[in-house]
Scaffold this active site. Sequence first.
Site, mmCIF file in Angstrom:
data_model
loop_
_atom_site.group_PDB
_atom_site.id
_atom_site.type_symbol
_atom_site.label_atom_id
_atom_site.label_comp_id
_atom_site.label_asym_id
_atom_site.label_seq_id
_atom_site.Cartn_x
_atom_site.Cartn_y
_atom_site.Cartn_z
ATOM 1 N N TRP A 58 0.832 -1.201 0.000
ATOM 2 C CA TRP A 58 0.000 0.000 0.000
ATOM 3 C C TRP A 58 0.867 1.251 0.000
ATOM 4 O O TRP A 58 2.076 1.185 0.264
ATOM 5 C CB TRP A 58 -1.032 -0.001 1.130
ATOM 6 C CG TRP A 58 -0.557 -0.263 2.535
ATOM 7 C CD1 TRP A 58 0.711 -0.451 2.966
ATOM 8 C CD2 TRP A 58 -1.391 -0.378 3.691
ATOM 9 N NE1 TRP A 58 0.752 -0.668 4.309
ATOM 10 C CE2 TRP A 58 -0.546 -0.636 4.796
ATOM 11 C CE3 TRP A 58 -2.748 -0.290 3.922
ATOM 12 C CZ2 TRP A 58 -1.021 -0.802 6.091
ATOM 13 C CZ3 TRP A 58 -3.219 -0.461 5.217
ATOM 14 C CH2 TRP A 58 -2.362 -0.713 6.289
ATOM 15 N N HIS A 70 -10.293 16.020 -12.300
ATOM 16 C CA HIS A 70 -10.942 16.402 -11.048
ATOM 17 C C HIS A 70 -12.221 17.200 -11.272
ATOM 18 O O HIS A 70 -12.512 17.656 -12.372
ATOM 19 C CB HIS A 70 -9.979 17.156 -10.127
ATOM 20 C CG HIS A 70 -9.632 18.527 -10.596
ATOM 21 N ND1 HIS A 70 -8.590 18.777 -11.444
ATOM 22 C CD2 HIS A 70 -10.192 19.728 -10.328
ATOM 23 C CE1 HIS A 70 -8.521 20.076 -11.680
ATOM 24 N NE2 HIS A 70 -9.490 20.680 -11.024
ATOM 25 N N HIS A 76 -15.900 26.378 -5.015
ATOM 26 C CA HIS A 76 -14.534 26.644 -5.489
ATOM 27 C C HIS A 76 -14.355 28.116 -5.866
ATOM 28 O O HIS A 76 -13.257 28.652 -5.777
ATOM 29 C CB HIS A 76 -14.246 25.737 -6.684
ATOM 30 C CG HIS A 76 -12.896 25.907 -7.309
ATOM 31 N ND1 HIS A 76 -11.736 26.083 -6.590
ATOM 32 C CD2 HIS A 76 -12.518 25.896 -8.620
ATOM 33 C CE1 HIS A 76 -10.718 26.186 -7.411
ATOM 34 N NE2 HIS A 76 -11.155 26.096 -8.650
#
Length: 241
Positions: A58, A70, A76
């Site tokens: 991991w 994204h 925002h």
Amino acid sequence: LAALAGALRGGQIQVIDLTQTLTPEFPQIALPPEFGQCWPFRIEEVSRYDERGPGWYWNNFSCGEHTGTHFDAPIHWISGRDLPNNSVDTIPVGHFVAPAVVIDCSAQATADPDHLLTVDAVLEWETTHGRIAAVAYQNFDETGQHTPGPDAEVARFLVEQRDVLGFGSEAIGTDAGQGYHLRPPYPCHYYMHGAGRYGLQCLSNLDKLPPTGALLICPPLKIEKGSGSPLRVLALVAASS
Ligand code: MN
């Protein structure tokens, strides 16, 4: 839903990945140096079947909310800061699945990296494909980033006259690289987020989508008061034959 599952299994509907792979080399959007800057994507191995963890692999990673492919939430931008349900954790989840229309500007953007999409170009597109239904590269030079995007008038037109749910692009932002010089500055952010609409950027494989008829699935991470998030973007497309 059973018909949809059957069409997916039978190949009559294809699932297309519109997502760029996150790597430390992925370009991060850069603002003028006097402003705060986003973290790029960083990744560090925790263990890989070794003395740090004999049976497991991991990584830790860190990045800004606006990294790689994204999602931009209304909060925002200052124009959307006081709207209800304006952050990624409170947007109605039904808004994360929606039909897409694709306006191909690749030829114009190849000829002019500062190409701006205009209302006239959208109206021209609509003469072929019908009215829009309601519902990667950075290219730096000494004057900044040069990437295509919408002009101020068409950003407002898409919100007010076509009632779109959002605007997405393969470029590094939903606004053009030189969008700061438009009025208002960064008009796609200003008009979309001011009206509670969304943005997707750093998309990929848009050339595999038809002009109309694709269905996008794009849920961001559920970050408390988050202004955006990296995400996996999928498109459902009817097989062409
Ligand atoms: Mn963003």
